[in-house]
Write a protein that holds these residues in place. Structure first.
Motif, PDB file in Angstrom:
ATOM      1  N   PHE A   1     -28.065 -73.448  56.960  1.00  0.00           N
ATOM      2  CA  PHE A   1     -28.380 -74.972  57.179  1.00  0.00           C
ATOM      3  C   PHE A   1     -27.151 -75.910  57.177  1.00  0.00           C
ATOM      4  N   GLU A   2     -27.038 -76.737  58.358  1.00  0.00           N
ATOM      5  CA  GLU A   2     -25.686 -77.455  58.524  1.00  0.00           C
ATOM      6  C   GLU A   2     -26.140 -78.795  58.761  1.00  0.00           C
ATOM      7  N   LYS A   3     -25.886 -79.471  57.964  1.00  0.00           N
ATOM      8  CA  LYS A   3     -26.260 -81.135  58.000  1.00  0.00           C
ATOM      9  C   LYS A   3     -25.844 -81.830  59.154  1.00  0.00           C
ATOM     10  N   GLY A   4     -24.566 -81.236  59.850  1.00  0.00           N
ATOM     11  CA  GLY A   4     -24.053 -81.991  61.006  1.00  0.00           C
ATOM     12  C   GLY A   4     -24.467 -81.373  62.307  1.00  0.00           C
ATOM     13  N   PRO A   5     -23.859 -81.714  63.320  1.00  0.00           N
ATOM     14  CA  PRO A   5     -24.141 -81.355  64.754  1.00  0.00           C
ATOM     15  C   PRO A   5     -23.357 -79.954  65.211  1.00  0.00           C
TER      16      PRO A   5
ATOM     17  N   VAL B   1     -30.801 -80.712  50.214  1.00  0.00           N
ATOM     18  CA  VAL B   1     -30.627 -81.916  49.047  1.00  0.00           C
ATOM     19  C   VAL B   1     -31.232 -81.381  47.681  1.00  0.00           C
ATOM     20  N   ARG B   2     -31.626 -80.611  47.500  1.00  0.00           N
ATOM     21  CA  ARG B   2     -31.903 -80.020  46.491  1.00  0.00           C
ATOM     22  C   ARG B   2     -32.113 -78.590  46.106  1.00  0.00           C
TER      23      ARG B   2
ATOM     24  N   ARG C   1     -35.886 -72.065  45.702  1.00  0.00           N
ATOM     25  CA  ARG C   1     -36.228 -72.933  46.799  1.00  0.00           C
ATOM     26  C   ARG C   1     -35.497 -73.924  46.982  1.00  0.00           C
ATOM     27  N   LEU C   2     -35.403 -74.109  48.071  1.00  0.00           N
ATOM     28  CA  LEU C   2     -34.570 -75.496  48.777  1.00  0.00           C
ATOM     29  C   LEU C   2     -35.201 -76.602  49.190  1.00  0.00           C
ATOM     30  N   LEU C   3     -34.716 -77.538  49.008  1.00  0.00           N
ATOM     31  CA  LEU C   3     -35.555 -78.944  49.628  1.00  0.00           C
ATOM     32  C   LEU C   3     -34.469 -79.198  50.761  1.00  0.00           C
ATOM     33  N   VAL C   4     -34.989 -79.289  52.048  1.00  0.00           N
ATOM     34  CA  VAL C   4     -34.227 -79.383  52.974  1.00  0.00           C
ATOM     35  C   VAL C   4     -34.746 -80.473  53.881  1.00  0.00           C
ATOM     36  N   ARG C   5     -33.782 -81.494  54.160  1.00  0.00           N
ATOM     37  CA  ARG C   5     -34.023 -82.893  54.966  1.00  0.00           C
ATOM     38  C   ARG C   5     -33.570 -82.602  56.256  1.00  0.00           C
ATOM     39  N   ASP C   6     -34.599 -82.706  57.290  1.00  0.00           N
ATOM     40  CA  ASP C   6     -34.338 -82.430  58.779  1.00  0.00           C
ATOM     41  C   ASP C   6     -34.240 -83.958  59.192  1.00  0.00           C
TER      42      ASP C   6
ATOM     43  N   ARG D   1     -23.895 -79.734  41.366  1.00  0.00           N
ATOM     44  CA  ARG D   1     -24.047 -80.303  40.074  1.00  0.00           C
ATOM     45  C   ARG D   1     -25.489 -80.628  39.754  1.00  0.00           C
ATOM     46  N   ASP D   2     -25.990 -81.316  40.894  1.00  0.00           N
ATOM     47  CA  ASP D   2     -27.481 -81.622  40.663  1.00  0.00           C
ATOM     48  C   ASP D   2     -28.314 -80.378  40.122  1.00  0.00           C
ATOM     49  N   ALA D   3     -27.919 -79.075  40.802  1.00  0.00           N
ATOM     50  CA  ALA D   3     -28.466 -77.916  40.286  1.00  0.00           C
ATOM     51  C   ALA D   3     -28.235 -77.425  39.131  1.00  0.00           C
ATOM     52  N   GLY D   4     -27.081 -77.993  38.270  1.00  0.00           N
ATOM     53  CA  GLY D   4     -26.934 -77.460  36.945  1.00  0.00           C
ATOM     54  C   GLY D   4     -25.850 -76.362  36.909  1.00  0.00           C
ATOM     55  N   LEU D   5     -25.388 -76.251  38.080  1.00  0.00           N
ATOM     56  CA  LEU D   5     -24.336 -74.911  38.210  1.00  0.00           C
ATOM     57  C   LEU D   5     -23.108 -75.414  37.617  1.00  0.00           C
ATOM     58  N   ALA D   6     -22.385 -74.536  36.811  1.00  0.00           N
ATOM     59  CA  ALA D   6     -21.034 -74.725  36.067  1.00  0.00           C
ATOM     60  C   ALA D   6     -19.969 -75.183  37.262  1.00  0.00           C
ATOM     61  N   LEU D   7     -19.244 -76.198  36.719  1.00  0.00           N
ATOM     62  CA  LEU D   7     -18.194 -76.873  37.512  1.00  0.00           C
ATOM     63  C   LEU D   7     -16.827 -76.389  36.648  1.00  0.00           C
ATOM     64  N   GLY D   8     -15.543 -76.084  37.486  1.00  0.00           N
ATOM     65  CA  GLY D   8     -14.325 -76.047  36.763  1.00  0.00           C
ATOM     66  C   GLY D   8     -13.570 -77.252  36.444  1.00  0.00           C
ATOM     67  N   PRO D   9     -12.717 -77.064  35.619  1.00  0.00           N
ATOM     68  CA  PRO D   9     -11.671 -77.898  34.977  1.00  0.00           C
ATOM     69  C   PRO D   9     -11.064 -79.055  36.234  1.00  0.00           C
TER      70      PRO D   9
END
Length: 564
Positions: free
Chosen positions: A34-38, A84-85, A92-97, A257-265
């Motif tokens: 999935f690529e949001k660009g062209p 987007v989510r 599952r993924l929510l994909v915006r076309d 981040r929105d998915a609640g995955l851990a981020l580093g320092p």
């Protein structure tokens, strides 16, 4: 997981390499990018050179197309499709076309995040003005070309003196624009050491670029005549037809981040050695992740294409069941600027000191040398300036910076590989490398760097450095062993002059109750002098890299002081 569905968010380097590797590992998997660009996979490192018309055709920037992925790999690429989510519980993924104007869901068995990094937008008003560009995508470079060709742009201001800032400056100058480069630090390439980037700064000035160090931009304003006014915090204003903002990138982590995955320092996505996130069904690769630095042992962000490609490949292997581990990064990189090349691997002295690692855990030392890139008797030899950082305890190689017109990349690659294998300076002095006069020397610069550093580790010589020469302790005597004509051209203040050829006859003139710091032009003759003096009972040290390194250091220091 026969017939598993692997979904990959983002292409370019990490995502595209992951997809291709996954197909080679699993012919039965369903793979979707999935690529949001062209564009799914393009050479973003080539964008400045497209602006500069070195790369003439836009399609040459396309590494792979959706059609190629489908025909060669049976991989589906969905462009203009933004994830987007992430619903981790349902996988599952929510994909915006964006083309069809609809949202839909897609299931995954394994998910790979390769969202990359976004250009940092500094707190400068007016960056949304027409004529202000961030160079991240092909459309960005296309618009810059249009400004130059259709609107006949004559001048530009580049904000930021890192990789992209320097490459854009070079290519804008190549297109005939008058360029001012503004950098808030006291040097370009701030991750490197000032004496090693000084040749780049001199090259910029020689090519007509106005270099403004220790300078910050306050605002960009568009005038009635369509020119841009760049206002500096100093109160000064610059006028230009276009402005390039290249102050760095930040990891794209909003989806994670929105998915609640851990981020580093540092704000990147946290992954383990298998590029696995805090969710066992989700992997992440590329500019968005934090990885371990093999020299410092600390987490770092390293937005480079090479590591991203390797991470993508490794993530595919891990998904397909192989027991693989990412070793970490050491920051091997290169930047070209007109006829100069600066290559590096491992952290710089500046970085190691800022992290508190120079004198403590790593017990660092450095040496400088200035060899020819091939045999001096063969026409066309160019001088390299090399800085090798190593541990005084055991000689382990910790970092390297090389600047010169030719040969910098080859030496850096060799030493980078030695570092990857845990190599020491003793390995470098014993390295067996190709030699013919047009390619190198019997004692290659790699060998010489190892020999000089090994002399220090073994205790055959003690070194002092350029930054100590202007204010030496009162009981130190500085000894210049160059020839009289060299001394007359310029010397370190207060130096006693005894040419090397006369040293043994005049040694009695020197005091044995004072430490003697010896120097020549590049450090070789002064090393001979220091060895002889020590064997006659004198306390002698050698200025590493000699008067040439001292000049580089002094000019870099003065340039920073006079940057405005």
């Amino acid at each position: 997981m026969a017939g598993r569905r692997i979904c990959i968010v983002g292409g370019v380097a990490g995502g595209a390499s992951c997809a291709a590797r996954a197909r080679r590992m699993d012919e039965q998997a369903e793979i979707i990018i999935f690529e949001k660009g062209p564009f799914v996979s393009f050479a973003n490192c080539g964008l400045p050179y497209y602006v500069g018309d070195v790369i003439r055709r836009e399609e040459h920037l396309l590494v792979a197309t959706p059609e190629m992925f489908q025909q060669r790999f049976r991989i589906e690429v969905r462009l203009h499709s933004e994830v987007v989510r992430i619903d981790r519980n349902r996988r599952r993924l929510l994909v915006r076309d964006h083309q069809a104007g609809r949202d839909y869901e897609e299931a995954y068995d394994a998910l790979v995040l390769s969202p990359g990094a976004a250009a940092v937008k500094p707190p400068i008003s007016g960056l949304d003005s027409e004529g202000v560009f961030f160079v991240r995508t092909i459309p960005d470079s296309r618009e810059i070309r249009r400004m130059i060709e259709e609107r006949h742009a004559q001048s530009a201001v580049v904000i930021g003196g890192g990789y992209i800032g320097l490459e854009m400056t070079e290519n804008l100058v190549r297109r005939g624009l008058q360029v001012t480069l503004v950098e808030m630090q006291d040097q370009v390439m701030p991750m490197c050491d000032p004496e090693m980037v000084w040749p780049l700064q001199e090259t910029l000035r020689d090519k007509g670029t106005t270099l403004r160090l220790k300078t910050q931009v306050k605002a960009v304003e568009r005038n009635a005549d369509e020119a841009l006014t760049v206002r500096l915090h100093s109160g000064e204003s610059l006028t230009a037809n276009l402005v390039i903002v290249a102050v760095g990138v930040r990891p794209e982590v909003q989806l994670a981040r929105d998915a609640g995955l851990a981020l580093g320092p540092l704000g990147g996505i946290r992954v383990n050695e298998r590029m696995q996130t805090s969710d066992p069904f989700i992997w992440a690769v590329g500019d968005a992740v934090e990885v371990s630095h093999v020299i410092t042992g600390l987490e770092t962000l390293l937005p480079l294409a090479g590591p991203a490609n390797r991470q993508g490949r490794l993530a595919a292997d891990a998904i397909c069941g192989r027991d693989v581990r990412f070793r970490g990064v050491q920051g091997t990189a290169v930047v070209g600027l007109f006829d100069q090349v600066l290559a590096m691997t491992g952290p710089s002295e500046r970085v190691l000191k800022s992290l508190g690692l120079w004198n403590g855990p790593l017990d660092c030392e450095k040496i400088y040398l200035h060899p020819g890139h091939h045999a001096s008797y063969y026409p066309g030899a160019e001088t390299l300036a090399m800085k090798l950082i190593f541990s005084k305890r055991d000689g382990k190689i910790l970092g390297l910076q090389v600047v010169g017109k030719k040969g910098a990349v080859r030496r850096t690659d060799v030493i980078a590989m030695a570092m990857q294998k845990g190599g020491t300076v003793f390995d470098l002095e014993e390295a067996e490398l190709c030699y013919a006069p047009q390619f190198g020397s019997a004692k290659d610069p790699v060998n010489l760097a190892g020999m000089i550093a090994a002399n220090v580790v073994r205790g055959d010589v003690e070194v002092v450095h350029a930054e100590s020469m202007d204010r030496p302790p009162e009981d130190v005597l500085i000894l210049d062993v160059r020839e009289p004509f060299e001394y007359r051209r310029g010397h370190i203040a207060g130096a006693v002059h005894i040419p090397l050829g006369a040293l043994r006859q005049r040694m009695a003139e020197l005091p044995k109750d004072r430490e003697i710091w010896v120097y020549c032009y590049v450090g070789q003759r002064s090393y001979l002098a220091a060895r002889a003096l020590r064997q006659y009972g004198y306390r002698a040290k050698n200025l590493s890299g000699g008067y040439r390194t001292y000049t580089m250091w002094r000019q870099a220091a003065q340039g920073a002081d006079n940057a405005l």
